[in-house]
Design a protein around this motif. Structure first.
Motif, PDB file in Angstrom:
ATOM      1  N   SER A 107     -13.692   1.922   6.910  1.00 10.58           N
ATOM      2  CA  SER A 107     -12.795   1.157   6.054  1.00 10.58           C
ATOM      3  C   SER A 107     -13.590   0.298   5.084  1.00 10.58           C
ATOM      4  CB  SER A 107     -11.890   0.262   6.912  1.00 10.58           C
ATOM      5  OG  SER A 107     -11.104  -0.588   6.095  1.00 10.58           O
ATOM      6  N   LYS A 108     -13.008   0.058   3.909  1.00 11.29           N
ATOM      7  CA  LYS A 108     -13.631  -0.850   2.955  1.00 11.29           C
ATOM      8  C   LYS A 108     -13.249  -2.297   3.239  1.00 11.29           C
ATOM      9  CE  LYS A 108     -13.905   0.228  -1.378  1.00 11.29           C
ATOM     10  NZ  LYS A 108     -13.557   0.617  -2.771  1.00 11.29           N
ATOM     11  N   GLU A 109     -12.250  -2.510   4.085  1.00 10.73           N
ATOM     12  CA  GLU A 109     -11.837  -3.867   4.412  1.00 10.73           C
ATOM     13  C   GLU A 109     -12.840  -4.509   5.366  1.00 10.73           C
ATOM     14  OE1 GLU A 109      -7.941  -3.345   6.002  1.00 10.73           O
ATOM     15  OE2 GLU A 109      -7.004  -3.234   4.014  1.00 10.73           O
ATOM     16  N   ARG A 110     -12.988  -5.830   5.253  1.00  7.94           N
ATOM     17  CA  ARG A 110     -13.918  -6.569   6.096  1.00  7.94           C
ATOM     18  C   ARG A 110     -13.221  -7.814   6.638  1.00  7.94           C
ATOM     19  NH1 ARG A 110     -15.762  -2.323   5.836  1.00  7.94           N
ATOM     20  NH2 ARG A 110     -17.737  -1.625   4.905  1.00  7.94           N
ATOM     21  N   TYR A 111     -13.464  -8.094   7.933  1.00  2.00           N
ATOM     22  CA  TYR A 111     -12.793  -9.201   8.602  1.00  2.00           C
ATOM     23  C   TYR A 111     -13.805 -10.077   9.334  1.00  2.00           C
ATOM     24  CZ  TYR A 111      -8.607  -6.371   7.821  1.00  2.00           C
ATOM     25  OH  TYR A 111      -7.599  -5.637   7.249  1.00  2.00           O
ATOM     26  N   LEU A 112     -13.526 -11.374   9.331  1.00  2.00           N
ATOM     27  CA  LEU A 112     -14.341 -12.338  10.067  1.00  2.00           C
ATOM     28  C   LEU A 112     -13.471 -13.121  11.035  1.00  2.00           C
ATOM     29  CD1 LEU A 112     -16.785 -14.140   7.580  1.00  2.00           C
ATOM     30  CD2 LEU A 112     -17.409 -12.751   9.556  1.00  2.00           C
ATOM     31  N   LEU A 113     -13.987 -13.329  12.225  1.00  2.00           N
ATOM     32  CA  LEU A 113     -13.413 -14.298  13.150  1.00  2.00           C
ATOM     33  C   LEU A 113     -14.216 -15.576  12.979  1.00  2.00           C
ATOM     34  CD1 LEU A 113     -12.488 -13.872  16.870  1.00  2.00           C
ATOM     35  CD2 LEU A 113     -14.104 -15.640  16.202  1.00  2.00           C
ATOM     36  N   VAL A 114     -13.516 -16.683  12.822  1.00  2.00           N
ATOM     37  CA  VAL A 114     -14.174 -17.969  12.600  1.00  2.00           C
ATOM     38  C   VAL A 114     -13.753 -18.935  13.699  1.00  2.00           C
ATOM     39  CG1 VAL A 114     -14.437 -19.929  11.038  1.00  2.00           C
ATOM     40  CG2 VAL A 114     -14.275 -17.605  10.113  1.00  2.00           C
ATOM     41  N   ILE A 115     -14.725 -19.532  14.347  1.00  2.00           N
ATOM     42  CA  ILE A 115     -14.462 -20.547  15.363  1.00  2.00           C
ATOM     43  C   ILE A 115     -14.760 -21.910  14.757  1.00  2.00           C
ATOM     44  CG2 ILE A 115     -15.101 -21.432  17.638  1.00  2.00           C
ATOM     45  CD1 ILE A 115     -15.861 -18.596  18.436  1.00  2.00           C
ATOM     46  N   GLY A 116     -13.778 -22.818  14.875  1.00  2.00           N
ATOM     47  CA  GLY A 116     -13.938 -24.150  14.317  1.00  2.00           C
ATOM     48  C   GLY A 116     -13.184 -24.308  13.006  1.00  2.00           C
ATOM     49  N   ASP A 117     -13.227 -25.489  12.470  1.00  2.47           N
ATOM     50  CA  ASP A 117     -12.609 -25.786  11.183  1.00  2.47           C
ATOM     51  C   ASP A 117     -13.288 -24.949  10.100  1.00  2.47           C
ATOM     52  OD1 ASP A 117     -11.822 -26.912   8.727  1.00  2.47           O
ATOM     53  OD2 ASP A 117     -11.671 -28.916   9.583  1.00  2.47           O
ATOM     54  N   PRO A 118     -12.529 -24.195   9.294  1.00  4.11           N
ATOM     55  CA  PRO A 118     -13.158 -23.386   8.242  1.00  4.11           C
ATOM     56  C   PRO A 118     -14.019 -24.191   7.274  1.00  4.11           C
ATOM     57  CG  PRO A 118     -10.877 -22.724   8.551  1.00  4.11           C
ATOM     58  CD  PRO A 118     -11.077 -23.968   9.372  1.00  4.11           C
ATOM     59  N   LEU A 119     -13.718 -25.488   7.131  1.00  5.59           N
ATOM     60  CA  LEU A 119     -14.537 -26.329   6.257  1.00  5.59           C
ATOM     61  C   LEU A 119     -15.813 -26.794   6.947  1.00  5.59           C
ATOM     62  CD1 LEU A 119     -11.762 -28.512   4.577  1.00  5.59           C
ATOM     63  CD2 LEU A 119     -12.888 -26.456   3.680  1.00  5.59           C
ATOM     64  N   PHE A 120     -15.827 -26.715   8.288  1.00  8.89           N
ATOM     65  CA  PHE A 120     -17.012 -27.067   9.077  1.00  8.89           C
ATOM     66  C   PHE A 120     -17.139 -26.063  10.228  1.00  8.89           C
ATOM     67  CE2 PHE A 120     -15.131 -30.924   7.307  1.00  8.89           C
ATOM     68  CZ  PHE A 120     -16.203 -31.443   6.587  1.00  8.89           C
ATOM     69  N   PRO A 121     -17.358 -24.798   9.904  1.00  6.68           N
ATOM     70  CA  PRO A 121     -17.318 -23.752  10.941  1.00  6.68           C
ATOM     71  C   PRO A 121     -18.453 -23.882  11.949  1.00  6.68           C
ATOM     72  CG  PRO A 121     -18.178 -22.868   8.886  1.00  6.68           C
ATOM     73  CD  PRO A 121     -17.701 -24.255   8.581  1.00  6.68           C
ATOM     74  N   LEU A 122     -18.173 -23.381  13.156  1.00  2.52           N
ATOM     75  CA  LEU A 122     -19.187 -23.347  14.205  1.00  2.52           C
ATOM     76  C   LEU A 122     -19.753 -21.949  14.405  1.00  2.52           C
ATOM     77  CD1 LEU A 122     -17.459 -25.567  16.927  1.00  2.52           C
ATOM     78  CD2 LEU A 122     -19.326 -26.219  15.388  1.00  2.52           C
ATOM     79  N   HIS A 123     -18.921 -20.941  14.132  1.00  3.83           N
ATOM     80  CA  HIS A 123     -19.356 -19.582  14.463  1.00  3.83           C
ATOM     81  C   HIS A 123     -18.612 -18.562  13.618  1.00  3.83           C
ATOM     82  CE1 HIS A 123     -21.335 -16.745  17.205  1.00  3.83           C
ATOM     83  NE2 HIS A 123     -20.228 -16.028  17.152  1.00  3.83           N
ATOM     84  N   PHE A 124     -19.351 -17.531  13.155  1.00  2.93           N
ATOM     85  CA  PHE A 124     -18.778 -16.362  12.496  1.00  2.93           C
ATOM     86  C   PHE A 124     -19.017 -15.146  13.381  1.00  2.93           C
ATOM     87  CE2 PHE A 124     -19.311 -17.667   7.722  1.00  2.93           C
ATOM     88  CZ  PHE A 124     -18.354 -18.649   7.897  1.00  2.93           C
ATOM     89  N   ALA A 125     -18.013 -14.286  13.484  1.00  4.17           N
ATOM     90  CA  ALA A 125     -18.179 -12.999  14.162  1.00  4.17           C
ATOM     91  C   ALA A 125     -17.506 -11.926  13.318  1.00  4.17           C
ATOM     92  CB  ALA A 125     -17.568 -13.031  15.562  1.00  4.17           C
ATOM     93  N   VAL A 126     -18.159 -10.787  13.172  1.00  2.00           N
ATOM     94  CA  VAL A 126     -17.652  -9.687  12.354  1.00  2.00           C
ATOM     95  C   VAL A 126     -16.790  -8.769  13.215  1.00  2.00           C
ATOM     96  CG1 VAL A 126     -18.291  -7.694  10.937  1.00  2.00           C
ATOM     97  CG2 VAL A 126     -19.701  -9.768  10.887  1.00  2.00           C
ATOM     98  N   LEU A 127     -15.577  -8.488  12.756  1.00  2.00           N
ATOM     99  CA  LEU A 127     -14.742  -7.498  13.434  1.00  2.00           C
ATOM    100  C   LEU A 127     -15.280  -6.110  13.103  1.00  2.00           C
ATOM    101  CD1 LEU A 127     -12.187  -6.795  15.089  1.00  2.00           C
ATOM    102  CD2 LEU A 127     -10.940  -6.710  12.918  1.00  2.00           C
ATOM    103  N   THR A 128     -15.623  -5.336  14.141  1.00  2.00           N
ATOM    104  CA  THR A 128     -16.225  -4.024  13.902  1.00  2.00           C
ATOM    105  C   THR A 128     -15.328  -2.861  14.299  1.00  2.00           C
ATOM    106  OG1 THR A 128     -17.323  -4.051  16.068  1.00  2.00           O
ATOM    107  CG2 THR A 128     -18.557  -4.929  14.179  1.00  2.00           C
TER     108      THR A 128
END
Length: 200
Positions: A107-128
């Motif tokens: 797929s050309k679409e891309r997704y991120l899971l974000v832990i924490g406030d998006p303005l002060f994030p703690l963690h990024f994870a890529v949906l695969t």
């Protein structure tokens, strides 16, 4: 040459354009897969040998946002920089809007899971891969890079400053983001003997 009766478009042109788009998706999927394999080799869970880069940079490198030839050439990214990239290039969606049958390789679409406030994030994870038992790829703080369930990701953060599942958010990459993809195909439409050039 067969014509599409509904649209007046040559079927051969439609097929050619479809093949070009499919080839582009396949190529992008291979590049992402190569980046994930590279990250796993350099800073995987079991034998990480390169630990100078954090989870924000890992996720964004996999998605192609870093101007680096390989992971060792990538600069680390602080939380404020990650927040800016997130705001500029992704739009927040609800969990229920994630695709049921999604593979980052197809797929050309891309997704991120974000832990924490998006303005002060703690963690990024890529949906695969939503069909996988461990659909998220990221680098944990103490265990290196790898694939996880949501529960496994959250076990690294639960209870920290009151953090809980309510602090998990999902984002979809905007159509172009900060690095617009090159227009990939020209489609010619013939109607009433007038040839128009449309950019797909």
């Amino acid at each position: 040459m067969y014509m599409n009766q509904n649209r007046g478009m040559p079927v051969a042109v439609i097929a050619e354009s479809s093949n070009q788009i499919s080839a582009q998706i396949d190529n992008e999927g291979l590049v992402v897969s190569d980046r994930i394999e590279e990250v796993m080799m350099m800073c995987g869970r079991s034998h990480g040998i390169y630990e100078q880069i954090g989870n924000f940079a890992i996720a964004l490198y996999v998605l192609g946002f870093l101007d680096a030839e390989d992971i060792m050439a990538a600069d680390d990214i602080e939380a404020d920089e990650a927040a800016d990239l997130l705001t500029e290039n992704f739009a927040e969606i609800k969990e229920k809007d994630l695709p049921l049958n999604y593979s980052i390789k197809e797929s050309k679409e891309r997704y991120l899971l974000v832990i924490g406030d998006p303005l002060f994030p703690l963690h990024f994870a890529v949906l695969t891969d939503t069909q996988s038992q461990r659909p998220y790829f990221s680098k944990l703080r103490f265990f290196g890079s790898g694939f996880d369930r949501l529960q496994e990701l959250m076990s690294d953060f639960l209870g920290e400053d009151g953090l809980g599942y309510q602090d998990v958010r999902y984002f979809k990459k905007k159509l172009y983001g900060s690095k617009p993809q090159e227009l990939s195909a020209n489609i010619y439409i013939v109607r009433d003997d007038v040839q128009q050039l449309l950019v797909a």
